[in-house]
Design an enzyme around this catalytic site. Structure first.
Site, PDB file in Angstrom:
ATOM      1  N   HIS B 143       0.877  -1.174   0.000  1.00  0.00           N
ATOM      2  CA  HIS B 143       0.000   0.000   0.000  1.00  0.00           C
ATOM      3  C   HIS B 143       0.916   1.227   0.000  1.00  0.00           C
ATOM      4  O   HIS B 143       2.042   1.165   0.496  1.00  0.00           O
ATOM      5  CB  HIS B 143      -0.828  -0.063   1.289  1.00  0.00           C
ATOM      6  CG  HIS B 143      -1.902   0.963   1.431  1.00  0.00           C
ATOM      7  ND1 HIS B 143      -1.638   2.248   1.838  1.00  0.00           N
ATOM      8  CD2 HIS B 143      -3.247   0.887   1.263  1.00  0.00           C
ATOM      9  CE1 HIS B 143      -2.786   2.920   1.903  1.00  0.00           C
ATOM     10  NE2 HIS B 143      -3.778   2.113   1.555  1.00  0.00           N
ATOM     11  N   ASP B 220       3.160  -4.885   8.080  1.00  0.00           N
ATOM     12  CA  ASP B 220       1.958  -4.053   7.995  1.00  0.00           C
ATOM     13  C   ASP B 220       0.739  -4.975   8.088  1.00  0.00           C
ATOM     14  O   ASP B 220       0.428  -5.699   7.150  1.00  0.00           O
ATOM     15  CB  ASP B 220       1.963  -3.287   6.659  1.00  0.00           C
ATOM     16  CG  ASP B 220       0.692  -2.486   6.446  1.00  0.00           C
ATOM     17  OD1 ASP B 220      -0.191  -2.502   7.328  1.00  0.00           O
ATOM     18  OD2 ASP B 220       0.571  -1.845   5.385  1.00  0.00           O
ATOM     19  N   GLN B 223      -4.509  -5.092   6.880  1.00  0.00           N
ATOM     20  CA  GLN B 223      -5.533  -5.971   6.310  1.00  0.00           C
ATOM     21  C   GLN B 223      -5.648  -7.294   7.040  1.00  0.00           C
ATOM     22  O   GLN B 223      -6.725  -7.877   7.097  1.00  0.00           O
ATOM     23  CB  GLN B 223      -5.223  -6.245   4.829  1.00  0.00           C
ATOM     24  CG  GLN B 223      -5.528  -5.097   3.907  1.00  0.00           C
ATOM     25  CD  GLN B 223      -6.984  -4.679   3.961  1.00  0.00           C
ATOM     26  OE1 GLN B 223      -7.885  -5.490   4.179  1.00  0.00           O
ATOM     27  NE2 GLN B 223      -7.234  -3.396   3.794  1.00  0.00           N
ATOM     28  N   LYS B 246     -10.309  -0.851  10.910  1.00  0.00           N
ATOM     29  CA  LYS B 246     -10.552  -2.081  10.164  1.00  0.00           C
ATOM     30  C   LYS B 246     -10.822  -3.248  11.127  1.00  0.00           C
ATOM     31  O   LYS B 246     -11.270  -4.307  10.715  1.00  0.00           O
ATOM     32  CB  LYS B 246      -9.347  -2.410   9.278  1.00  0.00           C
ATOM     33  CG  LYS B 246      -9.136  -1.403   8.143  1.00  0.00           C
ATOM     34  CD  LYS B 246      -8.229  -1.968   7.087  1.00  0.00           C
ATOM     35  CE  LYS B 246      -7.357  -0.942   6.400  1.00  0.00           C
ATOM     36  NZ  LYS B 246      -8.032  -0.048   5.484  1.00  0.00           N
ATOM     37  N   CYS B 384      -4.939   2.688  -3.444  1.00  0.00           N
ATOM     38  CA  CYS B 384      -3.698   3.213  -2.860  1.00  0.00           C
ATOM     39  C   CYS B 384      -2.546   2.242  -3.082  1.00  0.00           C
ATOM     40  O   CYS B 384      -1.684   2.067  -2.221  1.00  0.00           O
ATOM     41  CB  CYS B 384      -3.855   3.524  -1.375  1.00  0.00           C
ATOM     42  SG  CYS B 384      -5.053   4.796  -1.055  1.00  0.00           S
TER      43      CYS B 384
END
Lengths: 147, 426
Positions: B143, B220, B223, B246, B384
């Protein structure tokens, strides 16, 4: 089809399928690239200006049906316009796609098929990308971003 | 352990496996008030979960209750409300530590979101460790938030950004990554799960590869964290970032996990109140972990809301959520592929909850606008992740992404909406 029909009219779908003036112009007198960073749409507008008059207009690029149809219709309308008329048409088109839906808008002939975009604020930039790029070309800027 | 779950599932008690739980989707849906609303005269079909998830009533109640009964600033008052607010804020941090299985809540820094977590590491660890000629390695599926902070850092420090490639299915090419990790590599920053493709990266193997060369790893987890159990100790990573909105929590609150030994050595991030031990005009000294990295009044209600969200996820069970979402993804992958002209973008062997696709001859924006008329919310655009779009030769994709409250019927609605798109475009 309800509201959706206002946006995806047959004229727009036709210009999307068979965009007019969709070609690279060799040695144009004016040229600019437009980019919508939000969706990645790109369009390059080419103009051949003779004196004060636009004698040819073309575009190429990749984008959604709305942006492609808008560029196609725009280039059709520009041919034969003076530079002053083109600038004036930009202002009137801009007004048409940004005026709130409860107000009357000027009839801009075949460009009016794009007035339905007012119902979809997220899509106004798709319709106006080619027009902003036109203004950049006339101002001799090489690129413009709609964000 | 399912093949989608990375890390070790948390056992209910030592030595005894927890009862496998099945997700009762009707009960779950009842907990999310927004799912009762209509969109354009039709029931909302919310399939834009990779952008943000909806919030259960328990989260809304926790935030309202905090502001209604407890609101005060933390860490600075002797009065009762300040003590209660501090306790609630601390408790939220403990919940986060437990959720990610950090060895201590000292390793949990509250941020605004994942982006801020990555920037924090770039501006502290990065400025400290990356010097002229040094390298930071990322992957081609990141991202923008895991690209731009490193570009900025490398620009400032005269370092180099190296990018590990992905293959045509959207999987990371591990051999190529291994080759990129060299003596000048100061950090590897990699996503746990791609937001544009759904690919799940084999983090334990990647961490092992990097650690063998003495290179720390930032993961990261924006998600991944709401789709599968995440155990930072089992993953072995040095940093892990996630974002509250999220995880069914509020916007404005995120989490950075950092290995305590690294956090202790790192310089602070923002300067201000709360992050100091003492201040004189000549010199200030830094507070202990994690406060050293948290200047100013934090998002107290956000942290409490996030704590409530993690409690809620725990009450459903991430294993049950994973299993439910895997079923949906399998079902949706088959159903969407039935639509003529569909091409899937991202077909990795290990994926979760994300279905990215293009329709031949129809721009994703047009797809998005038309399915919206049917009440179906999907994301269209570059997500993104412009380099990913470039890798697959598309300007944009349409992306349906699933969460615990989605159903097969909603997938059916998406598919019939896609049929309508094809009808409109003839």
């Amino acid at each position: 089809m309800g509201d959706l029909g206002e946006l995806y009219q047959e004229v727009i779908l036709d210009h999307n399928r068979r965009p007019r003036n969709f070609r690279r112009m060799e040695s144009p007198s004016h040229e600019a690239e437009g980019y919508n960073p939000l969706c990645g749409d790109r369009v390059t507008v080419f103009l051949q200006v003779d004196g004060d008059r636009i004698c040819d207009a073309a575009f190429e690029g990749a984008g959604c049906a709305i942006s492609k149809a808008s560029a196609s219709l725009m280039t059709d309308c520009l041919k034969g316009c003076t530079l002053g008329e083109a600038t004036d048409l930009f202002a009137r088109f801009h007004r048409m796609v940004t005026t709130s839906t409860d107000q009357e808008v000027e009839d801009l002939g075949k460009l009016s098929v794009l007035s339905g975009v007012r119902e979809y604020p997220a899509r106004v930039k798709c319709a106006s990308l080619a027009w902003h790029t036109l203004m950049a070309a006339l101002d001799r800027e090489t690129s413009v971003s709609t964000e | 352990m399912t093949d989608l779950a990375v890390g070790v599932p948390r056992a209910a008690g030592a030595g005894q496996a927890p009862e496998p739980r099945v997700l009762d989707v009707a009960r779950v849906r009842a907990d999310f008030p927004i799912l009762r609303r209509q969109v354009r005269g039709r029931p909302l079909v919310y399939l834009d979960n990779a952008a943000t998830t909806q919030k259960p009533q328990a989260v809304l109640d926790a935030i309202t209750s905090y502001y209604t009964t407890t609101n005060a600033n933390v860490h600075r008052g002797v009065h009762l409300l300040s003590q209660l607010a501090t306790e609630a804020h601390d408790a939220a941090r403990e919940k986060v530590a437990t959720f990610f299985n950090a060895s201590s809540s000292r390793e949990i820094v509250f941020t605004r979101n994942s982006t801020e977590g990555i920037n924090l590491v770039a501006q502290t660890y990065g400025r400290w460790r990356v010097n002229e000629g040094d390298e930071v390695v990322i992957t081609a599926m990141e991202h923008h938030s895991n690209i731009v902070p490193w570009q900025m850092l490398c620009g400032e420090r005269k370092g180099h950004l190296r990018v590990a490639p992905i293959d045509d299915s959207g999987e990371l090419v591990l051999d190529a990554l291994d080759e990129l990790l060299g003596p000048r590599t100061r950090l590897l920053s990699v996503t746990h799960m791609s937001n544009a493709l759904g690919t799940i990266n084999p983090i334990p193997a990647i961490v092992k590869m990097a650690h063998a060369k003495g290179i720390p790893v930032l993961v990261d987890g924006s998600q991944a964290a709401y789709h599968m159990p995440v155990d930072v100790q089992a993953l072995g990573c040095d940093f892990y970032v996630a974002t509250g909105h999220k995880l069914y929590g509020p916007t404005g609150i995120g989490v950075l996990y950092g290995r305590a030994s690294l956090l202790e050595e790192m310089p602070p991030f923002l300067g201000g109140g709360d992050m100091i031990r003492s201040v004189t005009f000549e010199k200030s000294t830094w507070n202990e972990l994690p406060y050293k990295f948290e200047a100013g009044t934090p998002d107290i209600a956000g942290a409490i809301g996030l704590g409530a969200a993690l409690d809620y996820i725990g009450s459903i069970g991430l294993e049950a959520i994973s299993s439910h979402e895997r079923d949906l993804l399998t079902y949706a992958t088959a159903a969407v592929q039935e639509v003529p002209g569909v091409r899937l973008i991202g077909t990795a062997r290990r994926k979760a909850s994300i279905l990215s696709f293009v329709l031949e001859g129809i721009h994703p924006h047009d797809i998005g606008t038309i399915v919206d008329q049917e009440g179906v919310a999907i994301r269209t655009g570059h997500h993104c992740a412009q380099p990913v779009m470039e890798r697959f030769g598309v300007p944009a994709t349409a992306r349906a992404s699933f969460a615990m409250y989605n159903t097969r019927e909603e997938v059916d609605t998406l598919v019939s909406a896609l049929e309508r798109v094809r009808t409109v475009f003839g």
